[in-house]
Design an enzyme around this catalytic site. Structure first.
Site, PDB file in Angstrom:
ATOM      1  N   CYS A   1      26.436   0.320 -10.230  1.00  0.00           N
ATOM      2  CA  CYS A   1      27.749   0.069 -11.111  1.00  0.00           C
ATOM      3  C   CYS A   1      28.918   0.752 -10.508  1.00  0.00           C
ATOM      4  O   CYS A   1      28.706   2.031 -10.006  1.00  0.00           O
ATOM      5  CB  CYS A   1      27.390   0.659 -12.341  1.00  0.00           C
ATOM      6  SG  CYS A   1      25.759   0.096 -13.220  1.00  0.00           S
TER       7      CYS A   1
ATOM      8  N   ARG B   1      29.517  -1.781  -3.977  1.00  0.00           N
ATOM      9  CA  ARG B   1      28.592  -1.156  -4.476  1.00  0.00           C
ATOM     10  C   ARG B   1      27.306  -1.936  -4.992  1.00  0.00           C
ATOM     11  O   ARG B   1      26.359  -1.395  -4.944  1.00  0.00           O
ATOM     12  CB  ARG B   1      28.881  -0.246  -5.454  1.00  0.00           C
ATOM     13  CG  ARG B   1      29.986   0.877  -5.030  1.00  0.00           C
ATOM     14  CD  ARG B   1      30.515   1.434  -6.263  1.00  0.00           C
ATOM     15  NE  ARG B   1      29.631   2.346  -7.113  1.00  0.00           N
ATOM     16  CZ  ARG B   1      29.436   3.661  -6.656  1.00  0.00           C
ATOM     17  NH1 ARG B   1      30.159   4.243  -5.666  1.00  0.00           N
ATOM     18  NH2 ARG B   1      28.634   4.350  -7.399  1.00  0.00           N
TER      19      ARG B   1
ATOM     20  N   TRP C   1      25.211  -3.442 -12.418  1.00  0.00           N
ATOM     21  CA  TRP C   1      23.992  -3.751 -11.474  1.00  0.00           C
ATOM     22  C   TRP C   1      23.016  -3.552 -12.618  1.00  0.00           C
ATOM     23  O   TRP C   1      22.656  -2.531 -13.144  1.00  0.00           O
ATOM     24  CB  TRP C   1      23.758  -2.666 -10.334  1.00  0.00           C
ATOM     25  CG  TRP C   1      22.958  -2.992  -9.411  1.00  0.00           C
ATOM     26  CD1 TRP C   1      23.111  -4.057  -8.457  1.00  0.00           C
ATOM     27  CD2 TRP C   1      21.606  -2.684  -9.231  1.00  0.00           C
ATOM     28  NE1 TRP C   1      22.018  -3.924  -7.636  1.00  0.00           N
ATOM     29  CE2 TRP C   1      21.025  -3.540  -8.267  1.00  0.00           C
ATOM     30  CE3 TRP C   1      20.713  -1.952 -10.042  1.00  0.00           C
ATOM     31  CZ2 TRP C   1      19.697  -3.351  -7.536  1.00  0.00           C
ATOM     32  CZ3 TRP C   1      19.523  -1.547  -9.656  1.00  0.00           C
ATOM     33  CH2 TRP C   1      18.977  -2.316  -8.578  1.00  0.00           C
TER      34      TRP C   1
ATOM     35  N   ASN D   1      27.618   4.002 -16.121  1.00  0.00           N
ATOM     36  CA  ASN D   1      26.749   4.005 -15.179  1.00  0.00           C
ATOM     37  C   ASN D   1      25.707   4.978 -15.170  1.00  0.00           C
ATOM     38  O   ASN D   1      25.566   6.067 -15.597  1.00  0.00           O
ATOM     39  CB  ASN D   1      27.490   4.378 -14.009  1.00  0.00           C
ATOM     40  CG  ASN D   1      26.783   4.345 -12.626  1.00  0.00           C
ATOM     41  OD1 ASN D   1      25.861   3.757 -12.419  1.00  0.00           O
ATOM     42  ND2 ASN D   1      27.241   5.098 -11.359  1.00  0.00           N
ATOM     43  N   GLY D   2      24.488   4.399 -15.059  1.00  0.00           N
ATOM     44  CA  GLY D   2      23.064   5.475 -15.063  1.00  0.00           C
ATOM     45  C   GLY D   2      22.299   4.821 -16.270  1.00  0.00           C
ATOM     46  O   GLY D   2      22.381   3.603 -16.505  1.00  0.00           O
TER      47      GLY D   2
ATOM     48  N   GLU E   1      14.246   0.412  11.756  1.00  0.00           N
ATOM     49  CA  GLU E   1      15.638   0.251  11.424  1.00  0.00           C
ATOM     50  C   GLU E   1      16.011  -1.096  11.641  1.00  0.00           C
ATOM     51  O   GLU E   1      16.610  -1.639  11.057  1.00  0.00           O
ATOM     52  CB  GLU E   1      16.405   1.294  11.963  1.00  0.00           C
ATOM     53  CG  GLU E   1      18.020   1.152  11.710  1.00  0.00           C
ATOM     54  CD  GLU E   1      18.472   1.092  10.030  1.00  0.00           C
ATOM     55  OE1 GLU E   1      17.432   1.635   9.407  1.00  0.00           O
ATOM     56  OE2 GLU E   1      19.671   0.865   9.989  1.00  0.00           O
TER      57      GLU E   1
ATOM     58  N   LYS F   1      17.085  -3.914   8.842  1.00  0.00           N
ATOM     59  CA  LYS F   1      18.532  -4.672   8.722  1.00  0.00           C
ATOM     60  C   LYS F   1      18.253  -5.965   8.687  1.00  0.00           C
ATOM     61  O   LYS F   1      18.801  -6.585   7.629  1.00  0.00           O
ATOM     62  CB  LYS F   1      19.069  -4.478   9.972  1.00  0.00           C
ATOM     63  CG  LYS F   1      19.684  -3.170  10.341  1.00  0.00           C
ATOM     64  CD  LYS F   1      21.185  -2.748   9.589  1.00  0.00           C
ATOM     65  CE  LYS F   1      20.762  -2.148   8.167  1.00  0.00           C
ATOM     66  NZ  LYS F   1      20.447  -0.659   8.089  1.00  0.00           N
TER      67      LYS F   1
ATOM     68  N   GLU G   1      16.840  -6.820   5.077  1.00  0.00           N
ATOM     69  CA  GLU G   1      17.917  -6.508   4.085  1.00  0.00           C
ATOM     70  C   GLU G   1      18.900  -7.901   3.940  1.00  0.00           C
ATOM     71  O   GLU G   1      19.462  -8.426   2.787  1.00  0.00           O
ATOM     72  CB  GLU G   1      18.716  -5.392   4.442  1.00  0.00           C
ATOM     73  CG  GLU G   1      18.405  -4.151   4.041  1.00  0.00           C
ATOM     74  CD  GLU G   1      19.497  -3.049   4.222  1.00  0.00           C
ATOM     75  OE1 GLU G   1      19.826  -2.622   5.489  1.00  0.00           O
ATOM     76  OE2 GLU G   1      19.967  -2.315   3.296  1.00  0.00           O
TER      77      GLU G   1
ATOM     78  N   HIS H   1      -4.333  -1.622  16.771  1.00  0.00           N
ATOM     79  CA  HIS H   1      -5.051  -0.988  15.595  1.00  0.00           C
ATOM     80  C   HIS H   1      -4.787  -2.204  14.563  1.00  0.00           C
ATOM     81  O   HIS H   1      -5.349  -1.781  13.262  1.00  0.00           O
ATOM     82  CB  HIS H   1      -4.774   0.465  15.376  1.00  0.00           C
ATOM     83  CG  HIS H   1      -4.917   1.123  16.275  1.00  0.00           C
ATOM     84  ND1 HIS H   1      -6.037   1.766  16.666  1.00  0.00           N
ATOM     85  CD2 HIS H   1      -4.288   1.926  17.310  1.00  0.00           C
ATOM     86  CE1 HIS H   1      -6.254   2.425  17.616  1.00  0.00           C
ATOM     87  NE2 HIS H   1      -4.969   2.547  18.253  1.00  0.00           N
TER      88      HIS H   1
ATOM     89  N   LYS I   1      24.889  -0.647  -3.004  1.00  0.00           N
ATOM     90  CA  LYS I   1      25.281   0.181  -1.853  1.00  0.00           C
ATOM     91  C   LYS I   1      24.777   1.624  -2.234  1.00  0.00           C
ATOM     92  O   LYS I   1      24.198   2.205  -1.349  1.00  0.00           O
ATOM     93  CB  LYS I   1      26.607   0.149  -1.809  1.00  0.00           C
ATOM     94  CG  LYS I   1      26.921   1.216  -0.580  1.00  0.00           C
ATOM     95  CD  LYS I   1      26.828   0.645   0.739  1.00  0.00           C
ATOM     96  CE  LYS I   1      27.350   1.547   2.059  1.00  0.00           C
ATOM     97  NZ  LYS I   1      26.255   1.267   3.157  1.00  0.00           N
TER      98      LYS I   1
HETATM   99  C1  AGP Z   1      20.725   0.918   4.363  1.00  0.00           C
HETATM  100  O1  AGP Z   1      21.219  -0.310   5.241  1.00  0.00           O
HETATM  101  C2  AGP Z   1      20.391   0.511   3.005  1.00  0.00           C
HETATM  102  N1  AGP Z   1      21.360  -0.326   2.261  1.00  0.00           N
HETATM  103  C3  AGP Z   1      19.634   1.605   2.248  1.00  0.00           C
HETATM  104  O2  AGP Z   1      18.463   1.720   2.801  1.00  0.00           O
HETATM  105  C4  AGP Z   1      20.152   3.019   2.269  1.00  0.00           C
HETATM  106  O3  AGP Z   1      20.301   3.506   3.483  1.00  0.00           O
HETATM  107  C5  AGP Z   1      19.489   3.904   1.286  1.00  0.00           C
HETATM  108  O4  AGP Z   1      19.560   3.447   0.049  1.00  0.00           O
HETATM  109  C6  AGP Z   1      19.969   5.436   1.314  1.00  0.00           C
HETATM  110  O5  AGP Z   1      21.309   5.484   0.883  1.00  0.00           O
HETATM  111  P1  AGP Z   1      21.997   6.892   1.104  1.00  0.00           P
HETATM  112  O6  AGP Z   1      22.361   6.881   2.738  1.00  0.00           O
HETATM  113  O7  AGP Z   1      23.611   6.613   0.595  1.00  0.00           O
HETATM  114  O8  AGP Z   1      21.670   7.954   0.459  1.00  0.00           O
END
Ligand code: AGP
Length: 625
Positions: A2, A33, A81, A108-109, A494, A498, A501, A517, A620
């Site tokens: 949010c 966000r 959100w 928010n929360g 990573e 990406k 995501e 394995h 985000k």
């Molecule tokens: C990264 O591409 C992601 N959107 C996600 O994994 C992110 O890195 C994770 O939520 C941690 O966020 P932060 O670094 O703000 O703690």
């Protein structure tokens, strides 16, 4: 997650500058966000007016188009959100509170004890129109305002209510009886104040008001802020005035939150990575000497630690897995890397001899924050590696090392990842210096190589055309695998993250040695596999083992997409595609080898016509556990 914006001021009541437009502009800068509905509230002719819509901000703007300007001095807004209740108009914020709808509130929360509070309010005659936990807070504050003892004091009404709430919250409220002010409260959820000239702002982060003011005020845990056009006052939940809130000047300007000619924020942020690494290093290495002025933890404590635990989530955890190799190698101290949400619940062995490194771009990730608190309760010292100034994790940690890479808007983290790795290299070298694990000339030599990395990052970026073309050609791929060994393993993880995501493609990252394995069963003719190859100048066994892995998958028909150091000819016979990166120390290679993988995901998602910056279901900043 949010986004929250609040405004109190005197702006002229013309369409372009009225308070509601200020809040809408703030909401659009917080869109990154992640959200699924949006709304605003103002006071109009002394009454609360709320407009909210499911879906993107454009839906809300459409609903507001052509509306007469209100005479409101205050406005609040929200991008939601969804947690409790689907993303519908009714569940969107702001929520109306009170028997006559005299209050508007955004949240928010998560309010964990909302169910009994809701029952209590229903029994008291309040009606609910949403499925959210937040509406409870709206009615509770409005009910407090009815009490004569409160005397129409919205700040005191808020204070009475927060004492009854369990969970995490940032709350903002406006009320018909207090038309000049917005009152906000925060616990375990972000909130920052923007200090203007004859106007003041509230936001989930500074992006909410960056085009109006660069002066900001941190809001501490369990504090209530009251803003009017001319004044900002802060009290604790216990009613004590707070006079030591930290004021600071925001380092980046509004253009940092614009695409600057790139098709997406992600593309822009990928191409900012040479500067990002340089900015993280800047001022910390001078004439071959390492300065970490932010290191507020006593050197005697750093000398006494016998274990480092890195806690983080997602991309930040992958950054931790990369730097584990460097810190162990330089400092000869065991480094564990643990997903923050797993760490806290397994009764970890942590004590005053443990150094916890919390990596978080946003500094607000609830899972990481909870891990930090748990570690501190066990007596451990915590160093935060954060990008967002004044964020909760940075403030609660014993020391904070900021990345200085500027705002990262795209949900998929790229430049912060490189910044996190670079910052942790600095931390590792600092520990080696303090603990005497490396001689000064060794540290200087390593730092010299570190300082060359921005230039090498730029070389990889300059050659992005090859990977972009590959991505467009592979836009129909349904599964992509990633293999790496040593520091190449977290890079493979990573690369896969990406792609999942933002391109919604099944992708897995594996340790190349693990292939036999199990995962090799996935390889069938045509299966694309990225392989991150270590430098042939490093440990020979490492390089030759990965070359063997390439042969194994190629023999089973895989399409091998190999990322290798320039001049490494040994991979050529087995690679369908070779993507070159400049040579560097083995431990620094992840800053280079991940870039083609970021570009690949970004370009492929773009070719598929997807929303690269705001992928589905993701936020985000993940501010709930
Ligand atoms: C990264 O591409 C992601 N959107 C996600 O994994 C992110 O890195 C994770 O939520 C941690 O966020 P932060 O670094 O703000 O703690």
């Amino acid at each position: 997650m949010c986004g929250i914006v609040g405004y109190a001021g005197p702006r002229r009541q013309t369409p372009s500058v009225r308070p509601v437009e200020v809040v809408l502009a703030g909401l659009s800068r917080l869109e990154y966000r992640g959200y699924d509905s949006a709304g605003v509230a103002v006071l109009e002719d002394g009454h609360v007016r709320i407009d909210k819509r499911a879906g993107k901000l454009a839906n809300l703007r459409e609903a507001l188009a052509g509306r007469e300007s209100s005479d409101s001095q205050v406005a609040i807004g929200h991008t939601r959100w969804a947690t409790h209740g689907a993303p519908t108009d009714a569940n969107a914020h702001p929520h109306r509170g009170g028997r006559h709808g005299e209050l508007a509130l955004v949240h928010n929360g998560i309010i964990e004890n909302f169910a009994p509070l809701r029952d209590e309010l229903v029994a008291d005659g309040f009606t609910f129109v949403s499925e959210t936990d937040s509406e409870v807070a709206a009615h509770l504050v409005a009910r407090e305002m009815e009490r004569p003892e409160i005397g129409g004091d919205l700040t005191e009404a808020m204070r009475q209510v927060v004492a009854r709430l369990e969970g995490a919250f940032t709350l903002l409220a406006i009320h018909e009886a207090a038309p000049d002010r917005v009152v906000a409260a925060r616990r375990n959820s972000p909130l920052v104040v923007g200090l203007g000239d004859g106007e003041n702002f509230l936001g989930s982060d500074v992006a909410a008001f960056i085009d109006s003011t660069k002066e900001a005020l941190e809001v501490g845990q369990d504090q209530i802020v009251t803003v009017t056009a001319e004044d900002v006052s802060v009290i604790g939940f216990d009613g004590t005035p707070v006079t030591d809130s930290k004021r600071y000047t925001i380092e980046w300007d509004a253009t940092a939150a614009q695409k600057g000619g790139y098709p997406s924020f992600m593309a822009k942020e990928i191409h900012e990575q040479a500067a990002a690494v340089a900015d993280t290093l800047r001022g910390r290495i001078e004439n071959g000497h390492l300065h970490l002025d932010e290191m507020k933890i006593d050197e005697s404590v750093l000398r006494s630690i016998d274990k480092i635990v890195v806690v983080a989530c997602g991309t930040a955890a992958n950054a931790g897995s990369v730097v584990k190799y460097a810190i162990e190698h330089w400092c000869r101290i065991p480094v564990e890397v643990e997903l923050a949400h797993e760490f806290r619940y397994r009764d970890p062995v942590v004590n005053e001899k443990t150094l916890v490194v919390a990596i978080s771009q946003s500094g607000e990730t609830m899972d990481t924050l909870m891990a930090v608190r748990h570690a501190q309760e066990q007596g451990a010292k915590v160093i935060a590696i954060c990008n967002t100034r004044g964020s909760t994790i940075a403030r609660e940690a014993d020391a904070a090392l900021y990345l200085h890479v500027g705002p990262e808007i795209a949900v998929a983290s790229t430049k912060a990842y490189l910044g996190q790795i670079a910052a942790c290299y600095l931390l590792g070298l600092y520990l080696a210096q303090v603990r005497g694990n490396l001689y000064p000339d060794e540290i200087q030599a390593i730092m010299g190589d570190l300082e060359e990395l921005p230039g090498k990052v730029q070389e990889v970026l300059d050659a992005s055309g090859q990977v972009e073309e590959l991505a467009r050609e592979m836009a129909d791929a349904t599964s992509v695998l990633f293999l790496g060994r040593h520091v190449g393993y977290p890079t493979a993880m990573e690369g896969a993250l990406k792609l999942k995501e933002i391109a919604y493609i099944h992708a897995e990252g594996f340790a190349a040695g693990e292939l036999k394995h199990g995962p090799i069963a996935l390889v069938e003719p045509g299966q694309p596999v990225f392989v991150i190859v270590p430098s042939p100048r490093g440990r020979d066994s490492l390089h030759s083992k990965v070359v063997s892995n390439i042969q194994e998958i190629r023999a089973r028909g895989a399409r091998t997409l190999v990322i290798a150091e320039e001049g490494d000819t040994a991979v050529e016979p087995y690679a369908d595609v070779v993507i070159r990166v400049p040579s560097t120390r083995t431990l620094f290679a992840p800053l280079l080898t991940v870039i083609p993988l970021q570009i690949f995901a970004c370009e492929l998602a773009t070719a598929k016509g997807l929303d690269v910056d705001q992928p589905r279901n993701l936020a985000k900043s993940v501010t709930v556990e």
